[in-house]
Design a protein around this motif. Structure first.
Motif, PDB file in Angstrom:
ATOM      1  N   GLY A   6       0.830  -1.201   0.000  1.00 37.07           N
ATOM      2  CA  GLY A   6       0.000   0.000   0.000  1.00 37.07           C
ATOM      3  C   GLY A   6       0.865   1.250   0.000  1.00 37.07           C
ATOM      4  N   LEU A   7       0.468   2.241  -0.794  1.00 37.17           N
ATOM      5  CA  LEU A   7       1.199   3.502  -0.888  1.00 37.17           C
ATOM      6  C   LEU A   7       0.333   4.620  -0.316  1.00 37.17           C
ATOM      7  CD1 LEU A   7       2.533   3.125  -4.555  1.00 37.17           C
ATOM      8  CD2 LEU A   7       3.676   2.423  -2.431  1.00 37.17           C
ATOM      9  N   ILE A   8       0.859   5.312   0.691  1.00 33.70           N
ATOM     10  CA  ILE A   8       0.127   6.441   1.265  1.00 33.70           C
ATOM     11  C   ILE A   8       0.973   7.705   1.121  1.00 33.70           C
ATOM     12  CG2 ILE A   8      -1.169   5.013   2.895  1.00 33.70           C
ATOM     13  CD1 ILE A   8       0.802   6.010   5.085  1.00 33.70           C
ATOM     14  N   ILE A   9       0.362   8.842   1.409  1.00 31.43           N
ATOM     15  CA  ILE A   9       1.027  10.129   1.249  1.00 31.43           C
ATOM     16  C   ILE A   9       0.351  11.119   2.189  1.00 31.43           C
ATOM     17  CG2 ILE A   9      -0.517  10.831  -0.625  1.00 31.43           C
ATOM     18  CD1 ILE A   9       1.914  12.141  -1.999  1.00 31.43           C
ATOM     19  N   THR A  10       1.046  12.152   2.626  1.00 26.99           N
ATOM     20  CA  THR A  10       0.425  13.140   3.515  1.00 26.99           C
ATOM     21  C   THR A  10      -0.599  13.960   2.727  1.00 26.99           C
ATOM     22  OG1 THR A  10       2.127  14.794   3.049  1.00 26.99           O
ATOM     23  CG2 THR A  10       2.511  13.319   4.921  1.00 26.99           C
ATOM     24  N   PRO A  11      -1.662  14.388   3.373  1.00 26.82           N
ATOM     25  CA  PRO A  11      -2.704  15.162   2.679  1.00 26.82           C
ATOM     26  C   PRO A  11      -2.167  16.418   2.003  1.00 26.82           C
ATOM     27  CG  PRO A  11      -3.484  14.444   4.816  1.00 26.82           C
ATOM     28  CD  PRO A  11      -2.033  14.103   4.769  1.00 26.82           C
ATOM     29  N   ASP A  12      -1.289  17.161   2.695  1.00 28.55           N
ATOM     30  CA  ASP A  12      -0.757  18.402   2.121  1.00 28.55           C
ATOM     31  C   ASP A  12       0.061  18.130   0.863  1.00 28.55           C
ATOM     32  OD1 ASP A  12      -1.938  19.829   4.119  1.00 28.55           O
ATOM     33  OD2 ASP A  12      -0.118  20.098   5.312  1.00 28.55           O
ATOM     34  N   LYS A  13       0.880  17.076   0.905  1.00 23.28           N
ATOM     35  CA  LYS A  13       1.703  16.742  -0.252  1.00 23.28           C
ATOM     36  C   LYS A  13       0.829  16.312  -1.420  1.00 23.28           C
ATOM     37  CE  LYS A  13       5.666  16.005  -2.285  1.00 23.28           C
ATOM     38  NZ  LYS A  13       6.592  17.110  -2.607  1.00 23.28           N
ATOM     39  N   LEU A  14      -0.177  15.519  -1.146  1.00 21.20           N
ATOM     40  CA  LEU A  14      -1.074  15.060  -2.212  1.00 21.20           C
ATOM     41  C   LEU A  14      -1.849  16.238  -2.789  1.00 21.20           C
ATOM     42  CD1 LEU A  14      -2.203  12.743  -3.857  1.00 21.20           C
ATOM     43  CD2 LEU A  14      -3.857  12.308  -2.034  1.00 21.20           C
ATOM     44  N   ASN A  15      -2.271  17.140  -1.940  1.00 19.87           N
ATOM     45  CA  ASN A  15      -2.973  18.340  -2.400  1.00 19.87           C
ATOM     46  C   ASN A  15      -2.087  19.162  -3.338  1.00 19.87           C
ATOM     47  OD1 ASN A  15      -3.534  21.551  -1.526  1.00 19.87           O
ATOM     48  ND2 ASN A  15      -5.347  20.349  -2.046  1.00 19.87           N
ATOM     49  N   GLU A  16      -0.824  19.304  -2.949  1.00 23.68           N
ATOM     50  CA  GLU A  16       0.134  20.043  -3.770  1.00 23.68           C
ATOM     51  C   GLU A  16       0.320  19.369  -5.138  1.00 23.68           C
ATOM     52  OE1 GLU A  16       4.966  20.545  -3.763  1.00 23.68           O
ATOM     53  OE2 GLU A  16       3.938  20.499  -1.828  1.00 23.68           O
ATOM     54  N   ILE A  17       0.492  18.057  -5.140  1.00 23.19           N
ATOM     55  CA  ILE A  17       0.708  17.309  -6.386  1.00 23.19           C
ATOM     56  C   ILE A  17      -0.514  17.393  -7.293  1.00 23.19           C
ATOM     57  CG2 ILE A  17       1.028  14.990  -7.358  1.00 23.19           C
ATOM     58  CD1 ILE A  17       2.712  14.351  -4.851  1.00 23.19           C
ATOM     59  N   ARG A  18      -1.689  17.265  -6.705  1.00 23.73           N
ATOM     60  CA  ARG A  18      -2.913  17.277  -7.515  1.00 23.73           C
ATOM     61  C   ARG A  18      -3.210  18.676  -8.077  1.00 23.73           C
ATOM     62  NH1 ARG A  18      -7.441  13.192  -4.861  1.00 23.73           N
ATOM     63  NH2 ARG A  18      -6.243  11.258  -5.160  1.00 23.73           N
ATOM     64  N   ARG A  19      -2.945  19.695  -7.286  1.00 25.66           N
ATOM     65  CA  ARG A  19      -3.143  21.057  -7.785  1.00 25.66           C
ATOM     66  C   ARG A  19      -2.226  21.322  -8.977  1.00 25.66           C
ATOM     67  NH1 ARG A  19      -5.443  24.932  -4.099  1.00 25.66           N
ATOM     68  NH2 ARG A  19      -3.945  26.506  -4.775  1.00 25.66           N
ATOM     69  N   GLU A  20      -0.987  20.849  -8.891  1.00 28.43           N
ATOM     70  CA  GLU A  20      -0.038  21.025  -9.989  1.00 28.43           C
ATOM     71  C   GLU A  20      -0.486  20.237 -11.207  1.00 28.43           C
ATOM     72  OE1 GLU A  20       3.072  22.810 -11.791  1.00 28.43           O
ATOM     73  OE2 GLU A  20       2.421  23.162  -9.721  1.00 28.43           O
ATOM     74  N   ARG A  21      -1.017  19.076 -10.951  1.00 28.23           N
ATOM     75  CA  ARG A  21      -1.523  18.231 -12.048  1.00 28.23           C
ATOM     76  C   ARG A  21      -2.669  18.920 -12.781  1.00 28.23           C
ATOM     77  NH1 ARG A  21      -0.790  14.621 -16.015  1.00 28.23           N
ATOM     78  NH2 ARG A  21      -2.484  13.116 -16.214  1.00 28.23           N
ATOM     79  N   LEU A  22      -3.590  19.504 -12.029  1.00 30.07           N
ATOM     80  CA  LEU A  22      -4.722  20.208 -12.645  1.00 30.07           C
ATOM     81  C   LEU A  22      -4.256  21.401 -13.472  1.00 30.07           C
ATOM     82  CD1 LEU A  22      -7.311  20.113  -9.712  1.00 30.07           C
ATOM     83  CD2 LEU A  22      -7.440  18.862 -11.874  1.00 30.07           C
ATOM     84  N   LYS A  23      -3.260  22.124 -12.940  1.00 26.47           N
ATOM     85  CA  LYS A  23      -2.724  23.268 -13.681  1.00 26.47           C
ATOM     86  C   LYS A  23      -2.112  22.831 -15.009  1.00 26.47           C
ATOM     87  CE  LYS A  23      -0.483  25.527 -10.209  1.00 26.47           C
ATOM     88  NZ  LYS A  23       0.439  26.552  -9.663  1.00 26.47           N
ATOM     89  N   ASN A  24      -1.382  21.738 -14.974  1.00 22.74           N
ATOM     90  CA  ASN A  24      -0.750  21.218 -16.195  1.00 22.74           C
ATOM     91  C   ASN A  24      -1.782  20.793 -17.232  1.00 22.74           C
ATOM     92  OD1 ASN A  24       1.804  21.631 -15.148  1.00 22.74           O
ATOM     93  ND2 ASN A  24       2.010  19.543 -14.360  1.00 22.74           N
ATOM     94  N   LEU A  25      -2.936  20.372 -16.743  1.00 20.19           N
ATOM     95  CA  LEU A  25      -4.015  19.955 -17.643  1.00 20.19           C
ATOM     96  C   LEU A  25      -4.894  21.127 -18.072  1.00 20.19           C
ATOM     97  CD1 LEU A  25      -5.137  16.638 -15.881  1.00 20.19           C
ATOM     98  CD2 LEU A  25      -3.828  16.841 -18.004  1.00 20.19           C
ATOM     99  N   GLY A  26      -4.610  22.307 -17.532  1.00 22.08           N
ATOM    100  CA  GLY A  26      -5.395  23.486 -17.885  1.00 22.08           C
ATOM    101  C   GLY A  26      -6.753  23.520 -17.213  1.00 22.08           C
ATOM    102  N   LEU A  27      -6.878  22.825 -16.075  1.00 24.54           N
ATOM    103  CA  LEU A  27      -8.153  22.757 -15.363  1.00 24.54           C
ATOM    104  C   LEU A  27      -8.079  23.621 -14.102  1.00 24.54           C
ATOM    105  CD1 LEU A  27      -8.727  18.896 -15.629  1.00 24.54           C
ATOM    106  CD2 LEU A  27      -9.710  20.686 -17.086  1.00 24.54           C
ATOM    107  N   THR A  28      -9.242  23.966 -13.584  1.00 24.56           N
ATOM    108  CA  THR A  28      -9.288  24.788 -12.385  1.00 24.56           C
ATOM    109  C   THR A  28      -8.816  24.002 -11.170  1.00 24.56           C
ATOM    110  OG1 THR A  28     -10.719  25.989 -10.860  1.00 24.56           O
ATOM    111  CG2 THR A  28     -11.731  24.185 -12.087  1.00 24.56           C
ATOM    112  N   ILE A  29      -8.017  24.657 -10.333  1.00 24.17           N
ATOM    113  CA  ILE A  29      -7.492  23.973  -9.147  1.00 24.17           C
ATOM    114  C   ILE A  29      -8.557  23.844  -8.056  1.00 24.17           C
ATOM    115  CG2 ILE A  29      -5.113  24.671  -9.578  1.00 24.17           C
ATOM    116  CD1 ILE A  29      -5.480  26.883  -7.514  1.00 24.17           C
TER     117      ILE A  29
END
Length: 274
Positions: free
Chosen positions: A195-218
């Motif tokens: 199982g792979l887990i991650i801290t909420p803040d780190k995951l939030n940061e990664i996902r926000r960056e992912r959305l930006k790269n896709l041109g979607l609203t954060i």
């Protein structure tokens, strides 16, 4: 060179190297093919003696790639005694390696075949990882050497590919609250699942960056902290049900996580490639 002339290609392995070299040389003589007789996987002196006798009776050449020391010595000595031309195709380059690198060859046959097997095993593992990425074809869970589970953006895919390059067949399965995990996850040996887990803040940061790269609203639910907490809580409950080891990937490089996974599975007795 006529068609009746023979070259005995002798090897303590398959003999592919000697075969290609003999054909390359033969092609330089008016393009005519030489008649090649293969004697592969020689294991004892009797095999060598039989080849020398056949070569002597047919007035033929022996071209060989033998790395087992006592067989090579016997072939060299006996062929000289009876007047048979025997050519060691590997020795000149082997001697250069010894002089240059100051190392002694292992004298172990079939190593090229082992390298080939290793290559094809890795190719097969990479194809497996691609086919069973992100929960695709869940039937592969029972066939996998390693199964990775976790929420989206916990490095499941890059880890799968990295481990595949080491020869492991890896399937990865996303854990999403709205989708029940495959039954096979609870049926495989728990020491094959991680199982792979991650801290909420780190995951939030990664996902926000992912959305930006896709041109979607954060502001999308995908990067919403409340949603992230819900996903992580759900994922950990599933991991505990499975009983698998859990790794926090928050600040780890792919290579570091992969090393932890392999060390963990080796310790637990899971099949492991050296």
């Amino acid at each position: 060179m006529n068609k009746k002339e023979l070259v005995y290609v002798v090897s303590d392995s398959v003999g592919e190297t000697a075969d290609m070299m003999v054909k390359a040389v033969a092609s330089q003589f008016n393009g005519k093919e030489v008649n090649i007789q293969h004697i592969s996987y020689v294991e004892d002196v009797k095999d060598i003696k039989d080849v020398i006798d056949m070569a002597k009776n047919s007035n033929s050449i022996i071209a060989y790639t033998i790395v087992i020391s006592h067989l090579k010595q016997y072939l060299d000595q006996k062929s000289r005694e009876v007047g048979v031309l025997a050519v060691d195709l590997m020795n000149p380059l082997m001697e250069v390696f010894i002089q240059k690198f100051k190392k002694i060859p292992t004298g172990e046959p079939k190593l090229m075949r082992k390298l080939d097997d290793e290559y094809f095993r890795r190719v097969e593992a990479i194809e497996f990882a691609v086919k069973h990425d992100d929960g695709q074809d869940s039937g592969g869970i029972k066939l996998a050497d390693i199964v990775l589970v976790g929420v989206s953006r916990t490095s499941k895919t890059p880890l799968s590919i990295y481990l595949a390059h080491k020869g492991f067949k890896v399937a990865n399965v996303p854990l999403v609250p709205e989708i029940s995990p495959p039954d096979d996850l609870f049926e495989i040996p728990k020491n094959r699942c991680v199982g792979l887990i991650i801290t909420p803040d780190k995951l939030n940061e990664i996902r926000r960056e992912r959305l930006k790269n896709l041109g979607l609203t954060i502001q999308a639910n995908y990067a919403n902290l409340e949603r992230i907490l819900e996903e992580l809580d759900y994922a950990e409950k599933i991991m505990k049900q499975i009983g698998c080891p859990i790794i926090n990937v928050s600040n780890k490089a792919i290579e570091e996580t992969a090393d932890l996974i392999l060390a963990m599975l080796k310790k637990r007795g899971t099949f492991y490639h050296e």
